[in-house]
Design a protein around this motif. Sequence first.
Motif, PDB file in Angstrom:
ATOM      1  N   ASP A   1      -3.974   0.885  -2.576  1.00 35.38           N
ATOM      2  CA  ASP A   1      -3.192  -0.092  -3.329  1.00 35.38           C
ATOM      3  C   ASP A   1      -2.935   0.487  -4.716  1.00 35.38           C
ATOM      4  O   ASP A   1      -3.867   0.633  -5.515  1.00 35.38           O
ATOM      5  CB  ASP A   1      -3.995  -1.389  -3.430  1.00 35.38           C
ATOM      6  CG  ASP A   1      -3.297  -2.429  -4.298  1.00 35.38           C
ATOM      7  OD1 ASP A   1      -2.204  -2.141  -4.831  1.00 35.38           O
ATOM      8  OD2 ASP A   1      -3.856  -3.534  -4.438  1.00 35.38           O
TER       9      ASP A   1
ATOM     10  N   GLU B   1      -5.460  11.980   4.460  1.00 34.40           N
ATOM     11  CA  GLU B   1      -4.463  10.938   4.276  1.00 34.40           C
ATOM     12  C   GLU B   1      -5.180   9.678   3.834  1.00 34.40           C
ATOM     13  O   GLU B   1      -6.133   9.239   4.484  1.00 34.40           O
ATOM     14  CB  GLU B   1      -3.736  10.696   5.606  1.00 34.40           C
ATOM     15  CG  GLU B   1      -2.263  10.391   5.423  1.00 34.40           C
ATOM     16  CD  GLU B   1      -1.550  10.309   6.764  1.00 34.40           C
ATOM     17  OE1 GLU B   1      -0.961  11.322   7.161  1.00 34.40           O
ATOM     18  OE2 GLU B   1      -1.617   9.254   7.396  1.00 34.40           O
TER      19      GLU B   1
ATOM     20  N   LYS C   1      -1.173  11.999   0.419  1.00 35.14           N
ATOM     21  CA  LYS C   1      -1.610  13.133   1.230  1.00 35.14           C
ATOM     22  C   LYS C   1      -2.222  14.186   0.317  1.00 35.14           C
ATOM     23  O   LYS C   1      -1.627  14.546  -0.701  1.00 35.14           O
ATOM     24  CB  LYS C   1      -0.436  13.707   2.029  1.00 35.14           C
ATOM     25  CG  LYS C   1       0.012  12.703   3.069  1.00 35.14           C
ATOM     26  CD  LYS C   1       1.112  13.190   3.983  1.00 35.14           C
ATOM     27  CE  LYS C   1       1.389  12.067   4.972  1.00 35.14           C
ATOM     28  NZ  LYS C   1       2.559  12.220   5.769  1.00 35.14           N
TER      29      LYS C   1
ATOM     30  N   GLU D   1      -4.708   5.702   2.427  1.00 35.53           N
ATOM     31  CA  GLU D   1      -3.883   4.523   2.153  1.00 35.53           C
ATOM     32  C   GLU D   1      -4.539   3.748   1.020  1.00 35.53           C
ATOM     33  O   GLU D   1      -5.732   3.466   1.075  1.00 35.53           O
ATOM     34  CB  GLU D   1      -3.787   3.662   3.416  1.00 35.53           C
ATOM     35  CG  GLU D   1      -2.882   2.453   3.244  1.00 35.53           C
ATOM     36  CD  GLU D   1      -2.902   1.590   4.498  1.00 35.53           C
ATOM     37  OE1 GLU D   1      -1.913   1.607   5.239  1.00 35.53           O
ATOM     38  OE2 GLU D   1      -3.921   0.915   4.730  1.00 35.53           O
TER      39      GLU D   1
ATOM     40  N   ILE E   1       0.667   5.647   0.785  1.00 33.60           N
ATOM     41  CA  ILE E   1      -0.103   6.678   1.484  1.00 33.60           C
ATOM     42  C   ILE E   1      -0.056   7.947   0.642  1.00 33.60           C
ATOM     43  O   ILE E   1       1.029   8.402   0.287  1.00 33.60           O
ATOM     44  CB  ILE E   1       0.490   6.972   2.877  1.00 33.60           C
ATOM     45  CG1 ILE E   1       0.635   5.680   3.664  1.00 33.60           C
ATOM     46  CG2 ILE E   1      -0.339   8.026   3.598  1.00 33.60           C
ATOM     47  CD1 ILE E   1      -0.201   5.548   4.889  1.00 33.60           C
TER      48      ILE E   1
ATOM     49  N   SER F   1      -7.811   1.520   1.476  1.00 30.09           N
ATOM     50  CA  SER F   1      -7.921   0.736   2.705  1.00 30.09           C
ATOM     51  C   SER F   1      -8.092   1.611   3.946  1.00 30.09           C
ATOM     52  O   SER F   1      -8.494   1.120   4.999  1.00 30.09           O
ATOM     53  CB  SER F   1      -6.684  -0.149   2.867  1.00 30.09           C
ATOM     54  OG  SER F   1      -5.511   0.568   2.579  1.00 30.09           O
ATOM     55  N   ARG F   2      -7.793   2.900   3.827  1.00 26.52           N
ATOM     56  CA  ARG F   2      -7.890   3.775   4.998  1.00 26.52           C
ATOM     57  C   ARG F   2      -7.996   5.211   4.503  1.00 26.52           C
ATOM     58  O   ARG F   2      -7.313   5.585   3.550  1.00 26.52           O
ATOM     59  CB  ARG F   2      -6.627   3.632   5.855  1.00 26.52           C
ATOM     60  CG  ARG F   2      -6.736   4.101   7.285  1.00 26.52           C
ATOM     61  CD  ARG F   2      -5.448   3.744   8.069  1.00 26.52           C
ATOM     62  NE  ARG F   2      -4.273   4.408   7.501  1.00 26.52           N
ATOM     63  CZ  ARG F   2      -3.936   5.668   7.786  1.00 26.52           C
ATOM     64  NH1 ARG F   2      -4.658   6.380   8.620  1.00 26.52           N
ATOM     65  NH2 ARG F   2      -2.880   6.211   7.245  1.00 26.52           N
TER      66      ARG F   2
ATOM     67  N   PRO G   1       0.814  -1.211   0.000  1.00 29.24           N
ATOM     68  CA  PRO G   1       0.000   0.000   0.000  1.00 29.24           C
ATOM     69  C   PRO G   1       0.848   1.262   0.000  1.00 29.24           C
ATOM     70  O   PRO G   1       1.991   1.251   0.465  1.00 29.24           O
ATOM     71  CB  PRO G   1      -0.834  -0.102   1.281  1.00 29.24           C
ATOM     72  CG  PRO G   1      -0.241  -1.164   2.095  1.00 29.24           C
ATOM     73  CD  PRO G   1       0.651  -1.994   1.238  1.00 29.24           C
TER      74      PRO G   1
END
Length: 72
Positions: free
Chosen positions: A48, A44, A6, A46, A4, A32-33, A2
């Motif tokens: 794939d 923010e 911003k 997260e 991240i 996923s987040r 994954p």
Amino acid sequence: APMIGKFRVGGMTCAACVHSVEGILRKLKGVSRAVVALATELGEVEFDPKQINQKNIIEAIEDAGFDAELVE
Ligand code: 9UX
């Protein structure tokens, strides 16, 4: 693995906006987040990179009526 991303998210004026943006992001395939802060306008995410990219994420936020740009 994954990644991240911003993002600066503009146009959010209340807490419901934040929940709305987070909900949109969390529904995207490959995400996923996702957390967004109203005070700093920072999000923010997260994700794939095999399923989705930063441009797709920005477009999804913009489609919902908010402004979005990548934060380096
Ligand atoms: Mo709050 Mo945001 O009343 O699109 S939900 S301003």
